[in-house]
Each structure stands twice: as C-alpha cells, then as structure tokens.
Design an enzyme around this catalytic site. Structure first.
Site, PDB file in Angstrom:
ATOM      1  N   GLU A 302       0.826  -1.213   0.000  1.00  0.00           N
ATOM      2  CA  GLU A 302       0.000   0.000   0.000  1.00  0.00           C
ATOM      3  C   GLU A 302       0.857   1.259   0.000  1.00  0.00           C
ATOM      4  OE1 GLU A 302      -3.055   2.238  -0.388  1.00  0.00           O
ATOM      5  OE2 GLU A 302      -3.597   0.190   0.133  1.00  0.00           O
ATOM      6  N   ASP A 306       1.166   4.037  -3.056  1.00  0.00           N
ATOM      7  CA  ASP A 306       0.792   5.438  -2.866  1.00  0.00           C
ATOM      8  C   ASP A 306       1.926   6.377  -3.255  1.00  0.00           C
ATOM      9  OD1 ASP A 306      -1.719   4.791  -1.954  1.00  0.00           O
ATOM     10  OD2 ASP A 306      -1.187   4.878   0.162  1.00  0.00           O
ATOM     11  N   SER A 513      -7.187   2.055  -4.026  1.00  0.00           N
ATOM     12  CA  SER A 513      -5.937   2.611  -3.521  1.00  0.00           C
ATOM     13  C   SER A 513      -5.045   3.065  -4.677  1.00  0.00           C
ATOM     14  CB  SER A 513      -5.171   1.585  -2.685  1.00  0.00           C
ATOM     15  OG  SER A 513      -5.634   1.564  -1.374  1.00  0.00           O
TER      16      SER A 513
END
Length: 594
Positions: A302, A306, A513
């Site tokens: 994650e 990002d 995401s």
C-alpha cells in the site's frame, strides 16, 4: 430553651445544608447514553476483563463553539462564484472558530474535578482547546462513563483492544461533549481496510519507460495500458504529458499511511529506473506520527503504491509520506498507557497543529460506515472540514466492495440486508475516488465502491447531479440505500494493473488505492498551475468540480459495482454511484479551473 418553632427552623436549615452536596452530586449522576451498540461489532469477540489499573489514554472532543461558521467559511472559500473564493483560512482563524465556548470548558472541568481529576493534568490539548487528553485507569474511565470496559479479540487480525459497547455522560454534558475515545469504535490499525490488493500474476511485460514516454502523444493510449499501468500510461490517459511543475518550492503532496505500512526508498529508485527515468535520484520526506515507524527492510504494498504513483504522476512535486502508528499489541496484563489506536484522530490531530500543510492529500483506507459510531464519524469528518478550510484538497479511495462487502447485514439488531457505504469516503468534506479499468474506453471496475451515506445528508454542491441519477433508477434498489444521503464517489481513476515495485520486484496491484493517489497526483499538478499563476490552491474540490468542471472529466458510461447479492449501480452518462463525475482530463481541467 428553644421554642418549638425555632427548632423547626434550625432543622430546616440543617436539612438544606445537608442536601447541598447530594444535589450537586445528582447533577453528575443524572446520566444518559451517548452511544451504544445493539450487538457486538462483527468480527470481534469478548476475551476478558481488563485490569482495573490498565491505563487508558482518554480523548475528549468538546463541542466547537462556531463550527457552523467554520463550515460556512469552508463553502465560501471553495465556491468559485463567491467573493471569498480561494481566501483560505489560517491555522489561527480555524482555531478561533473551533474553540469551545467558555461555558463548555467550565462544565467539563467541573465534571473532571467531580471525579478528582485536575483539569490542568490533561497532558495535551489541541491548539484550539477543543480536544483534551488524559491518562486514567480503566476503573476511573468506567466510573466517569458509567460503563464497563472489556478486552476484545479480533481473530482475523489477531489483535486485542480495550473497548466498551456503550458509554454514558451526564445529561448536562451532552451539549458540551461531541465524543470520547476509546469507547465504542472497534476498528484498529490492522482491522481497517486498505483499499488495495495484489492481483494474480500477470504475463511479464518489459517496458522501456524512456522510449515509451517519447513515442506517446497525449490521449493516444496503447491498449497495453488497459492491463499494465505505468506512469506513462497515466500521463497519456489523463492528459498530463508535457506539463512541468514550476512551483515545487511551495506546492506539496501528502500521503497519509497507516497499518504499519512503510514506503521503501530503494523500491522508489527501482521504480523510477524502470518506469520514470527522469525522476531517478528523487527522494521523499518521511514524517512519523504517533509512534509511526519507517522500517526500510519491510516495505508495504500500500505505501509503495501510494508513493510511487503519487509522485509518478506529479513529479517533481515534493511528496511527504506520513507514517501514523498505533499502540503496541495489547497484552491483558499490561499496565502501559495506550493511545486510542484510532488513526484518523491521531493523524488529524498532528496535521492540524502544523502551521503549514500540503495543498493535496491522499488516503487509501476506510471502514464500513455502520461500524463507526456516528459521534466519532461526525467528529472526524468535521476535522477534514478544518483541513479543507485551510486550503488542502483531500482525496480518499472509495473502497473495493462495490455497494457492500460480505452479507451486508445491518448491525442494529434487525439484520436487514442494505447497501453498505464506507467511511471516510462518505464524509461530505473529502473528495472520494472510485475505480475504472481498461482504456479506449475506460469502464467502471466491478469492485469500485459507491453509494449513499446513512450518516451524512446530501450536500447542496452535488444535489443536481445526484438527483438526476437517483431519478433515473426509478424503483430499482428501493429501500436498499438512502437516496437523500451524501453520494459518492465524486470522481474516479484507473484501479487495476498498476506496476508497483515491492522488495525489488514488480507486483501488479489493484484497488481504489491505485485510484486515489493517481487522482491526487493530477490535483497536485492543478495546484501547481494555480500557484504558478499567482492564485490560491484549489482547497476543497467538490464545489468547483460539480459546478464548473464537469466538462473536464472523461465520462464513464459502462460497468457496474455489484455487492450485497445485487447487481449494483451502473455507470451512466453524467454522475453515477460507481465512477462519480468520471476520470480527469488535466488539460481541460487546467483551462476550466486554473
């Protein structure tokens, strides 16, 4: 001798004095439930009683005296036709609006003193004074809140927390206190939902990033980008090719990270070498919040996603990664004080106390709205309003459950099957990003969460667009969603096939995401263009997006988001509850809002 009448008067006086203390006591003993669960939140089970001496970090959110004025100011500075558009508030101006009324502070202080707590002992208060924090043993918290705490276990995450299923406050304080934590919010650092997942292995595709970027023209998107997404694909698809940020000394992009996720600096360099050679050598700033870590030997999918795509889209805009920590794993015999382990509050408390903040933020986590107590959700949502009023654009991923994950049963004891909105995606003061897939054309990805809040009313900025969509449904899904609630997502971006470097290798990652940092990267470019032109950053995006910029989006008109045993909503012309207004066309948005 005393006359009988004198004796009666004396007795009456003594009775009055004797009653004075009980009357004062009754003031604080007259309690009413602040929040209670009908049933234990799903996924949790009772484990044991905590030690009475176990220390809690109790956080008390006081009523903000001029909150309505703050929200009005937020809309004024975010409305492109208002005289105050772009005149964002300073930290001091926001603090003045959210500070508690003196009567609130006095009442809460008297209550604390009643429980033998010196208000001056609160070890930290927010700069505006609307949040105060104190360390108390469980036994004292139970006395103050007329409740019983327990140790609860979450088998899926193997985590223990100290929580209660209800708490009460004196009736007098219900108008002075918004929320107290930790109480009934059961989500934890590891039971939150990260909105990304690693896809099944894809055929290996070697990409020469430099030659790809040189031979691609704006909006001419190779079909390979439909399954293998790189920064060059995004630049072509969303029309950012050729734009070079110039205000990098001022403009910043922030990524809020949780779940003990860390962004790897070495993986970022490998990513640049493979997919964005012009950025090689560029680094990010790591900020650790509330005990957050930065373990470079244990990168998170994650966090890497990002950072790599937030910067991959907005390069060379400086990027700050905030690693927000939680308390160590609870052990039933520990007497070590723990924090609330409620990450949005921890991060927001930190960021709102900074004098300057990034102009753009992205966050890719969330919970089912119904699992978040309304008092807690409202308090957190209002904190996002503070951040927006200061000129920051806040993106949240919509989630990966379509119209709802699991069995979609309500937790109010009725076990009705309803579409389940996500929070903070449902907060009206953030810009929520749904997901698409494929190119030429893009279509809605089937896991893109979207729907209607049951906590927050529909804001006026989206009424026209949303009501048209609701009207088109007729009686379809009648009773399964709250048609008058805040609708989301607001916008969308690609959500599948993202090539992410993790531990030196490339993983194919999917989820909204992917969408949120991608869209935030485009917004960072728009903010750069505005700052370079001598204008204020965009701040809260939704009012201008819905009113002035719908033509700046690629309308997504096919695909759906099934869930809860239903087909879900369908992407249609205009706004829809799968992809919002659509995906960004930077070139058009730049002309419309810069």
């Amino acid at each position: 001798m005393f006359s009988s009448s004198s004796v009666l008067v004396l007795v009456a006086l003594l009775a009055q004095f004797g009653a004075a203390k009980p009357v004062a006591e009754k003031r604080w003993d007259d309690v009413e439930v602040k929040h209670a669960w009908v049933q234990l939140p799903k996924g949790w089970e009772y484990h044991s009683a905590p030690s009475p001496d176990y220390m809690l970090e109790l956080r008390i959110g006081l009523k903000q005296d001029k909150l309505d004025d703050l929200i009005q100011a937020l809309y004024e500075v975010s409305d492109p036709i208002h005289a105050k558009y772009g005149q964002h508030l300073s930290k001091e101006q926001v603090d003045a609006l959210v500070a508690p009324h003196p009567d609130t502070t006095a009442a809460v202080n008297e209550w604390l003193e009643h429980h033998d707590i010196d208000p001056a002992s609160c070890h930290s208060r927010s700069s505006a004074g609307e949040w105060l924090t104190l360390h108390v043993p469980v036994s004292k918290a139970e006395e103050m809140l007329d409740t019983t705490y327990g140790v609860y276990y979450h088998p899926k995450s193997d985590e223990y927390v100290v929580r209660t299923t209800s708490y009460s406050l004196p009736r007098e304080l219900h108008s002075h206190i918004n929320v107290i934590t930790p109480t009934t919010y059961f989500s934890t650092m590891r039971s939150m939902k990260a909105t990304s997942f690693v896809q099944a292995p894809q055929p290996k595709t070697e990409v020469n990033a430099a030659s790809f970027a040189e031979n691609i023209s704006p909006l001419a998107v190779p079909s390979s980008c439909g399954s293998t997404v790189t920064p060059a694909c995004i630049a072509a698809l969303y029309n950012t090719t050729g734009f070079v940020p110039k205000s990098t000394a001022t403009n910043k992009l922030g990524i809020a990270g949780y779940l003990e996720e860390f962004a790897s600096d070495s993986d970022l360099q490998t990513f640049f070498k493979r997919f964005l050679t012009t950025a090689e050598g560029t680094t990010i700033t790591h900020v650790q919040v509330n005990g957050g870590e930065n373990n470079q030997n244990d990168p998170g999918v994650e966090a890497n996603l990002d950072v790599q795509y937030g910067l991959g889209v907005s390069f060379p805009t400086p990027l700050i990664y905030y690693s927000t920590g939680g308390s160590p794993p609870f052990t039933p015999d520990s007497n070590t004080p723990s924090n609330t382990n409620e990450p949005y509050l921890n991060w927001l408390d930190f960021i709102l106390n900074q004098t300057t903040v990034p102009q753009t933020f992205s966050t890719s986590y969330g919970d089912d709205e119904q699992t978040v107590p309304l008092d807690y959700a409202t308090s957190v949502c209002n904190l996002f309003a503070q951040l927006g009023a200061r000129g920051s654009s806040i993106m949240f991923s919509s989630g990966d459950d379509g119209v709802g994950g699991g069995n979609c049963e309500t937790n109010d004891g009725t076990n009705r099957v309803l579409f389940q909105p996500n929070f903070p995606a449902s907060c009206p003061f953030v810009t929520t990003v749904g997901g698409t897939t494929k190119v030429n054309p893009e279509v809605a990805v089937d896991f893109s969460s979207g729907g209607f809040s049951r906590y927050f009313a529909q804001p006026t900025y989206q009424a026209t667009a949303v009501n048209k969509f609701v009207a088109s449904l007729g009686t379809k899904f009648s009773g399964l969603f709250n048609a008058s609630g805040r609708a989301y997502p607001d916008v969308a971006a690609l959500a599948e096939g993202f090539q992410v470097v993790v531990g030196g290798g490339v993983e194919s990652v999917a989820g909204t995401s992917c969408s949120s940092p991608t869209f935030a990267g485009v917004v960072a470019l728009l903010n750069d263009a505005r700052i370079t032109a001598g204008k204020a950053p965009l701040g809260f995006l939704n009012p201008i997006f819905y009113a002035n910029a719908t033509a700046g989006f690629n309308d997504i008109v096919s695909g759906s988001n099934p869930g809860c045993g239903q087909a879900g909503f369908t992407a249609v012309a205009g706004w829809d509850a799968v992809t919002g207004l659509g995906t960004p066309n930077f070139g058009l948005l730049e002309k419309l809002i810069v």
